[in-house]
Design a protein around this motif. Structure first.
Motif, short mmCIF file in Angstrom:
data_model
loop_
_atom_site.label_atom_id
_atom_site.label_comp_id
_atom_site.label_asym_id
_atom_site.label_seq_id
_atom_site.Cartn_x
_atom_site.Cartn_y
_atom_site.Cartn_z
N GLU A 231 -20.75 29.10 37.50
CA GLU A 231 -20.76 28.15 36.38
C GLU A 231 -21.60 26.93 36.71
OE1 GLU A 231 -17.50 25.40 34.03
OE2 GLU A 231 -16.88 27.38 34.75
N GLU A 232 -21.49 26.46 37.96
CA GLU A 232 -22.26 25.30 38.38
C GLU A 232 -23.76 25.61 38.34
OE1 GLU A 232 -22.96 21.52 39.32
OE2 GLU A 232 -20.98 22.37 38.96
N SER A 233 -24.16 26.79 38.82
CA SER A 233 -25.58 27.15 38.83
C SER A 233 -26.11 27.28 37.41
CB SER A 233 -25.79 28.46 39.61
OG SER A 233 -25.19 29.54 38.93
N LYS B 166 -25.04 25.58 34.81
CA LYS B 166 -25.19 24.22 34.29
C LYS B 166 -26.48 23.59 34.80
CE LYS B 166 -20.27 23.19 33.66
NZ LYS B 166 -19.12 22.39 34.16
N VAL B 167 -26.79 23.84 36.08
CA VAL B 167 -28.03 23.32 36.66
C VAL B 167 -29.24 23.92 35.95
CG1 VAL B 167 -29.47 23.29 38.74
CG2 VAL B 167 -27.02 22.83 38.91
N GLU B 168 -29.19 25.23 35.70
CA GLU B 168 -30.28 25.92 35.01
C GLU B 168 -30.46 25.39 33.60
OE1 GLU B 168 -31.70 30.50 33.94
OE2 GLU B 168 -29.94 30.14 35.21
N LEU B 169 -29.34 25.14 32.90
CA LEU B 169 -29.40 24.60 31.54
C LEU B 169 -30.03 23.21 31.55
CD1 LEU B 169 -28.65 25.00 28.56
CD2 LEU B 169 -26.41 23.97 29.07
N VAL C 72 -28.32 31.94 25.69
CA VAL C 72 -27.75 32.91 26.63
C VAL C 72 -26.88 32.21 27.66
CG1 VAL C 72 -28.31 34.54 28.47
CG2 VAL C 72 -29.58 34.61 26.33
N ILE C 73 -27.38 31.09 28.20
CA ILE C 73 -26.62 30.35 29.22
C ILE C 73 -25.35 29.77 28.63
CG2 ILE C 73 -26.66 28.34 30.74
CD1 ILE C 73 -29.64 28.88 31.19
N LEU D 60 -21.61 30.45 29.82
CA LEU D 60 -20.69 29.37 30.20
C LEU D 60 -19.36 29.50 29.46
CD1 LEU D 60 -23.00 26.21 30.42
CD2 LEU D 60 -21.66 27.20 32.26
N THR D 61 -19.43 29.82 28.16
CA THR D 61 -18.20 30.01 27.37
C THR D 61 -17.37 31.16 27.92
OG1 THR D 61 -19.34 29.19 25.39
CG2 THR D 61 -17.31 30.43 25.06
N GLU D 62 -18.06 32.26 28.24
CA GLU D 62 -17.37 33.41 28.82
C GLU D 62 -16.75 33.06 30.16
OE1 GLU D 62 -18.40 37.97 30.32
OE2 GLU D 62 -19.91 36.78 29.26
N SER D 63 -17.49 32.27 30.95
CA SER D 63 -17.00 31.85 32.26
C SER D 63 -15.75 30.99 32.14
CB SER D 63 -18.10 31.08 33.00
OG SER D 63 -17.64 30.55 34.21
N GLN D 64 -15.75 30.07 31.17
CA GLN D 64 -14.59 29.21 30.97
C GLN D 64 -13.37 30.00 30.51
OE1 GLN D 64 -16.22 26.31 28.28
NE2 GLN D 64 -17.33 25.22 29.89
N ASN D 65 -13.60 31.00 29.64
CA ASN D 65 -12.48 31.86 29.19
C ASN D 65 -11.90 32.65 30.36
OD1 ASN D 65 -12.83 31.00 26.55
ND2 ASN D 65 -14.18 32.70 26.01
#
Length: 293
Positions: free
Chosen positions: A210-212, A214-217, A254-255, A259-264
């Motif tokens: 998730e952190e990576s 966010k950095v890419e976004l 896509v990112i 991220l949404t999927e990761s948070q779920n």
């Protein structure tokens, strides 16, 4: 402040400014930083993470009340690449070590600091005197050159140190004494590590991913702003820029979905972890019952 008071202060502030679901830990640090702190030995409960933020980002000198010495061990590991020197307050060479650290810009960790030595007050207050291009400060009976790289950390194992009232306002007092919520969090982490270590591994991997993302976004956003700033002529007629913007938009979507999927998924993992919460709470209750006998 204990964790319940901190939580109430954050709740009141969030309500005052109209912010929902504000998380101080995630606002002041990244997930990768928190994972690194835990790898260095910081206890995994939320209170310890908040304490770490105060220690590393506060403007006043940190004073750690650390009966178990776990926080002190973490701090030594975290600061090991910052020219760290560790001394005890009752060492014979205490003043010499302090003077050298101030002059040469070392990071000084003073242990067993059950009260505040008078020699530290000018440093705590920031009583610096400008002398041409340099600054000097009174250390004991000597006027020393002050190096701006100098950092000071104070620790004690005494749960009730004898701090002069005049020093309290000059310090960030960070208490790592055992609390019910803090112990519950630590016992929960130990229990999961023993019973279902794959849960903690999955959560750590998920947070790192998730952190990576966010950095890419963030990089995509910066790239978009740079392209717009450097665009020449009419933007609507610049085909290469429009294609680049469309591609950036697709990548961003896509990112965001990832991220949404990761948070779920993280919410789902937290629900699995909470299965063991009752056991951790019972363990914490037993500890305090036995301690009160």
């Amino acid at each position: 402040y204990p964790e319940d008071v901190r939580a109430e202060l954050v709740r009141k502030w969030s309500k005052e400014v109209g912010v929902s679901r504000f998380e101080l830990n995630r606002f002041l640090s990244t997930e990768s930083e928190q994972l690194q702190w835990k790898a260095e030995g910081l206890p995994s409960d939320a209170l310890s993470v908040e304490n770490a933020l105060i220690i590393l980002h506060g403007t006043r000198t940190p004073f750690l009340i650390d009966p178990s010495c776990r926080a002190s061990s973490w701090l030594k590991e975290n600061l090991k690449n910052q020219r760290l020197e560790v001394i005890n307050a009752n060492d014979n060479g205490f003043m010499t070590a302090l003077e050298l650290a101030v002059r040469f810009g070392k990071t000084l960790l003073i242990q067993e600091m059950d009260t505040i030595d008078p020699a530290l007050f000018p440093l705590l207050r920031g009583d610096f005197i400008s002398s041409g291009p340099r600054s000097v400060v009174q250390v004991g009976e000597k006027l020393m050159d002050y190096n701006e790289d100098f950092k000071l950390f104070l620790t004690t194992r005494n749960p009730k140190p004898d701090l002069p009232p005049s020093s309290v306002a000059l310090l960030s007092i960070v208490n790592f004494s055992t609390t019910r919520a803090g112990l519950t969090g630590q016992l929960l982490a130990v229990t999961i590590q023993h019973e279902k270590p794959q849960l903690e591994e999955r959560k750590s991997a998920l947070l790192a991913k998730e952190e990576s993302q966010k950095v890419e976004l963030n990089k995509l956003e910066e790239s978009l702003l740079e392209e717009l700033a450097n665009a020449q002529g009419s933007i609507l007629e610049n085909k290469s820029l429009i294609e680049s913007l469309n591609q950036t938009k697709k990548n961003s979507v896509v990112i965001m979905e990832a991220l949404t999927e990761s948070q779920n998924l993280q919410t789902s993992l937290d629900e699995e972890r909470n299965i063991y919460l009752k056991l951790a709470e019972t363990g914490a209750t037993l500890y305090f019952v036995i301690k009160s006998l």
